[in-house]
Design a protein around this motif. Structure first.
Motif, PDB file in Angstrom:
ATOM      1  N   THR A 115       0.832  -1.235   0.225  1.00  0.00           N
ATOM      2  CA  THR A 115       0.135   0.700  -0.337  1.00  0.00           C
ATOM      3  C   THR A 115       1.301   1.260   0.242  1.00  0.00           C
ATOM      4  OG1 THR A 115      -1.542  -0.985   1.663  1.00  0.00           O
ATOM      5  CG2 THR A 115      -1.815   1.251   1.297  1.00  0.00           C
ATOM      6  N   GLY A 116       2.214   0.981   0.767  1.00  0.00           N
ATOM      7  CA  GLY A 116       2.654   2.142   1.221  1.00  0.00           C
ATOM      8  C   GLY A 116       2.396   3.030   2.628  1.00  0.00           C
ATOM      9  N   ASP A 117       3.600   3.357   2.574  1.00  0.00           N
ATOM     10  CA  ASP A 117       3.404   4.710   3.925  1.00  0.00           C
ATOM     11  C   ASP A 117       2.818   5.904   3.425  1.00  0.00           C
ATOM     12  OD1 ASP A 117       4.070   3.297   5.974  1.00  0.00           O
ATOM     13  OD2 ASP A 117       6.883   3.671   5.549  1.00  0.00           O
ATOM     14  N   ALA A 171       0.543  -7.353   7.782  1.00  0.00           N
ATOM     15  CA  ALA A 171       1.052  -6.908   9.731  1.00  0.00           C
ATOM     16  C   ALA A 171       0.636  -7.448  10.398  1.00  0.00           C
ATOM     17  CB  ALA A 171       0.763  -5.338   9.529  1.00  0.00           C
ATOM     18  N   ALA A 174      -0.794  -5.649  13.335  1.00  0.00           N
ATOM     19  CA  ALA A 174      -1.699  -4.532  13.607  1.00  0.00           C
ATOM     20  C   ALA A 174      -2.760  -4.643  13.809  1.00  0.00           C
ATOM     21  CB  ALA A 174      -1.460  -3.750  12.385  1.00  0.00           C
ATOM     22  N   ASP A 175      -3.762  -3.188  13.985  1.00  0.00           N
ATOM     23  CA  ASP A 175      -5.052  -3.984  14.176  1.00  0.00           C
ATOM     24  C   ASP A 175      -5.751  -3.259  13.067  1.00  0.00           C
ATOM     25  OD1 ASP A 175      -5.058  -3.835  17.027  1.00  0.00           O
ATOM     26  OD2 ASP A 175      -4.400  -2.330  17.297  1.00  0.00           O
ATOM     27  N   PRO A 176      -6.963  -4.288  13.265  1.00  0.00           N
ATOM     28  CA  PRO A 176      -7.956  -4.523  14.135  1.00  0.00           C
ATOM     29  C   PRO A 176      -7.131  -6.582  13.840  1.00  0.00           C
ATOM     30  CG  PRO A 176      -9.574  -4.785  12.193  1.00  0.00           C
ATOM     31  CD  PRO A 176      -8.145  -3.977  12.085  1.00  0.00           C
ATOM     32  N   ASP A 178      -7.973  -9.518  14.833  1.00  0.00           N
ATOM     33  CA  ASP A 178      -8.379 -10.755  14.879  1.00  0.00           C
ATOM     34  C   ASP A 178      -8.434 -10.779  13.301  1.00  0.00           C
ATOM     35  OD1 ASP A 178      -8.529 -11.283  17.695  1.00  0.00           O
ATOM     36  OD2 ASP A 178     -10.831 -10.718  17.552  1.00  0.00           O
ATOM     37  N   PHE A 179      -8.733  -9.144  12.464  1.00  0.00           N
ATOM     38  CA  PHE A 179      -9.079  -9.168  10.593  1.00  0.00           C
ATOM     39  C   PHE A 179      -7.439  -9.860  10.520  1.00  0.00           C
ATOM     40  CE2 PHE A 179      -9.984  -7.243   7.086  1.00  0.00           C
ATOM     41  CZ  PHE A 179     -10.958  -7.904   6.346  1.00  0.00           C
ATOM     42  N   ARG A 180      -5.868  -9.963  10.931  1.00  0.00           N
ATOM     43  CA  ARG A 180      -4.862 -10.249  10.160  1.00  0.00           C
ATOM     44  C   ARG A 180      -5.359 -11.455   9.443  1.00  0.00           C
ATOM     45  NH1 ARG A 180      -3.458  -5.251   8.111  1.00  0.00           N
ATOM     46  NH2 ARG A 180      -4.009  -3.636   9.749  1.00  0.00           N
ATOM     47  N   LEU A 182      -7.197 -13.227   8.301  1.00  0.00           N
ATOM     48  CA  LEU A 182      -8.434 -13.225   7.318  1.00  0.00           C
ATOM     49  C   LEU A 182      -7.820 -12.727   5.658  1.00  0.00           C
ATOM     50  CD1 LEU A 182     -11.734 -12.822   8.638  1.00  0.00           C
ATOM     51  CD2 LEU A 182     -10.903 -14.373   7.869  1.00  0.00           C
ATOM     52  N   ARG A 183      -7.328 -11.158   6.297  1.00  0.00           N
ATOM     53  CA  ARG A 183      -6.861 -10.452   5.032  1.00  0.00           C
ATOM     54  C   ARG A 183      -5.505 -10.889   4.854  1.00  0.00           C
ATOM     55  NH1 ARG A 183      -6.100  -5.034   3.316  1.00  0.00           N
ATOM     56  NH2 ARG A 183      -4.098  -4.118   3.361  1.00  0.00           N
ATOM     57  N   VAL A 244       5.604   2.504  16.542  1.00  0.00           N
ATOM     58  CA  VAL A 244       5.733   2.192  15.517  1.00  0.00           C
ATOM     59  C   VAL A 244       4.528   0.859  15.131  1.00  0.00           C
ATOM     60  CG1 VAL A 244       7.114   0.560  13.178  1.00  0.00           C
ATOM     61  CG2 VAL A 244       7.901   2.337  14.647  1.00  0.00           C
ATOM     62  N   PRO A 245       3.420   1.533  14.408  1.00  0.00           N
ATOM     63  CA  PRO A 245       1.881   0.615  14.663  1.00  0.00           C
ATOM     64  C   PRO A 245       1.957  -1.054  13.801  1.00  0.00           C
ATOM     65  CG  PRO A 245       1.679   2.896  13.354  1.00  0.00           C
ATOM     66  CD  PRO A 245       3.283   3.089  13.815  1.00  0.00           C
ATOM     67  N   GLY A 246       2.008  -1.604  14.977  1.00  0.00           N
ATOM     68  CA  GLY A 246       2.338  -3.186  13.899  1.00  0.00           C
ATOM     69  C   GLY A 246       3.443  -3.624  14.695  1.00  0.00           C
TER      70      GLY A 246
END
Lengths: 345, 227
Positions: A115-117, A171, A174-176, A178-180, A182-183, A244-246
């Motif tokens: 995606t890119g920062d 990631a 990273a939030d959420p 629980d979805f990671r 699945l993503r 740093v997120p995640g």
């Protein structure tokens, strides 16, 4: 006309190593903020022989750097295998496809879709962003360019199609949260042949993530390379933990880094000589490399982890001791056709 | 509604320049509701310009008027006389209002008094937030009524990216992560399966990317019979 890839999708070294069932090692190389190609040649020299392919970042953290494709072309000249990173931030679907045709023509065969920062982090925060497509759509687009021989618009190629071994990022923390998993499953469904994760320091948390990934069967659809990176100092560890997120950095690792610098802890800033600082830095770095080796050894044991991606940013000479320390050197050379049973992706 | 905020007095003075007769035109619709350009703000702006020009040693004649909607010709017709008597019009309408004045009064110099910010709503007293990017092809049916085009910093269709943390966006702790909101809402409604489908690239032609847009409704047009 389909390219002859002898049973491989692409036949890149990374694909060969993974399909042969070896525990893969990739490393990251940050191109310079200048037109100096020799920096890339020098860094390539540090990585040669210690990884199966080298990631070239694409304006990482939204700071303008020498282009990942140009850096990749230099690596091809140097006899190393590049994985070019491509973000959705700076290019629309026309520019991405056009640049990838060029990258393929320059001999580049691995691609990481990101995606890119956001540009507000970087050195041109007033820039307009693009985000015409997202990273999953990029995976789908480049997979269709390779397998359907079509552009995103549906038009067919008249000449040779660009063939990339296609990667995506994950990631896990990273939030959420629980979805990671699945993503990640969505990325595999979109066609990602391999996945490189964000930095992993918290093994139990990553094991939980991988258990969910295995329950979804995703580890059988794509090769998952866990991200690792040597800590350079206790301050770096603390910064990553809180800013740093995640990224999860367990306190235990921060304590180990602090302990490594303990011989100098009694001295005030004024009392520390240049030599003290040098010695302390070396002690921290040695501990950071040791921790990284231990993390790799643990990740190697987790079912569904097909390799590691070493991110030693601006510290490329750490890769050799890490890979040697983890017993992953020398790197395998795979010349034969892929074994049928392992031919996934 | 359209959310706007006032430009600084310094910028207004610079925009007005040397003009002596100034008409401040407020708008009675969106910008009244968001306290940026209604009758009250028009009166305050007008008084501020009057006073500051006096302090600067070159007093201007500044008056104000507010119309129901600056974006409709019939309301602008009502101020035609006042507009004709000044050197400059300072519009406190949104960008549409400013342009409507320019289009309706070709001989008048008009300048904007507001910065038009976004399409949104007040989330609480004194706080406004963006909700719609007017992309021209609404996808709210896929995302539980929360728009990722307007509310995700990267307008992702298959979010969230790796920068989502503790419910906020990587760009700022003040920006809620749209994909966290979407995830939470679809989970609570038992519709998480919606997020498992891959959304294809968006057709941005319906957005600004297709060029300036207009809608023609033949059923509503007043057709003039031609021989």
């Amino acid at each position: 006309m389909m390219a002859n890839t002898n049973g491989y999708l692409v036949g890149s070294n990374l694909e060969r190593v993974l399909k042969a069932g070896h525990f893969a090692v990739t490393a990251e190389l940050g191109p310079p903020q200048s037109a100096e190609g020799d920096v890339i040649r020098k860094k390539a020299g540090l990585l040669r022989g210690y990884c199966d392919a080298v990631n070239l970042t694409d304006n990482q953290t939204a700071i303008v750097r020498l282009s990942s494709i140009a850096a990749g072309a230099i690596l091809v000249q140097e006899g190393l295998e590049p994985i070019i990173q491509m973000t959705c931030r700076d290019r629309n679907r026309l520019a991405i496809q056009s640049d990838l045709l060029g990258a393929a023509a320059l001999g580049i065969r691995n691609l990481l879709c990101l995606t890119g920062d956001h540009q507000t982090f970087g050195n041109h925060p007033s820039a307009k962003n693009v985000f015409d497509i997202d990273s999953l759509q990029m995976v789908q687009m480049v997979t269709a360019m390779r397998d359907e021989r079509t552009f995103q618009c549906g038009d067919s190629f008249k000449g040779p199609e660009p063939r990339f071994f296609v990667g995506a990022a994950a990631a896990p923390f990273a939030d959420p949260v629980d979805f990671r998993p699945l993503r990640l499953a969505k990325k595999a469904k979109a066609g990602a042949n391999f996945i490189q994760t964000q930095l992993v320091y918290d093994i139990p948390a990553f094991e939980k993530f991988m258990a969910k990934v295995r329950a979804l069967g995703v580890h059988k659809q794509t090769y998952i390379l866990a991200g690792v990176g040597p800590l350079k100092s206790p301050a770096m560890a603390k910064y990553m933990k809180s800013n740093v997120p995640g990224i999860l950095v367990p306190d235990e690792l921060i304590e180990r880094m602090e302990l490594a610098g303990a011989p100098w802890a009694g001295k005030s800033k004024e009392e520390l000589t240049k030599d003290d600082k040098k010695a302390r830095s070396a002690a921290w770095q040695a501990e950071g490399i040791q921790i990284c080796i231990e993390l790799i050894n643990k990740l190697h044991q987790i079912e569904g982890v097909s390799g590691v991606h070493i991110m030693a940013i601006e510290w490329e000479d750490a890769v050799r001791p890490i890979v040697e320390g983890a017993g992953l050197s020398p790197r395998p050379v795979v010349t034969e056709s892929p074994p049928l049973a392992a031919a996934l992706g | 509604m359209i959310i706007a905020e006032q430009k600084s007095l310094e910028e207004l003075k610079s925009l007005v320049g040397t003009a002596e007769k100034v008409l401040v035109v407020g708008c009675g619709t969106c910008v009244t509701v968001c306290f940026a350009g209604g009758a009250r703000e028009a009166a305050i702006t007008s008084a501020s310009l009057r006073m500051s020009s006096k302090l600067d040693g070159s007093p201007k004649q500044v008056s104000d008027v507010t119309v129901q909607r600056q974006c409709e010709w019939e309301y602008l017709d009502q101020i035609a006389e006042q507009v004709g008597q000044v050197d400059i019009v300072l519009s406190l309408g949104c960008g549409i209002g400013v342009q409507a004045i320019a289009e309706h009064f070709p001989q008048v110099w008009v300048v904007p008094g507001l910065n038009t910010k976004f399409l949104g709503l007040p989330t609480e007293q004194g706080v406004w937030a963006e909700r719609c990017a007017a992309c021209g092809d609404c996808i709210l049916g896929l995302t539980g009524g929360i728009c990722p085009i307007a509310r995700c910093s990267k307008s992702l269709l298959n979010g969230p990216c790796g920068g989502s943390e503790a419910g906020h966006c990587e760009v700022s702790p003040d920006i809620p992560c749209a994909w966290q909101l979407i995830y939470d809402r679809l989970t609570s409604l038992g519709r998480l399966n919606v997020l498992l489908d891959l959304q294809p690239p968006k057709n941005w032609r319906t957005s600004r990317d297709g060029g300036p847009r207009q809608i023609v409704r033949e059923d509503l047009r007043l057709h003039i019979e031609e021989d």
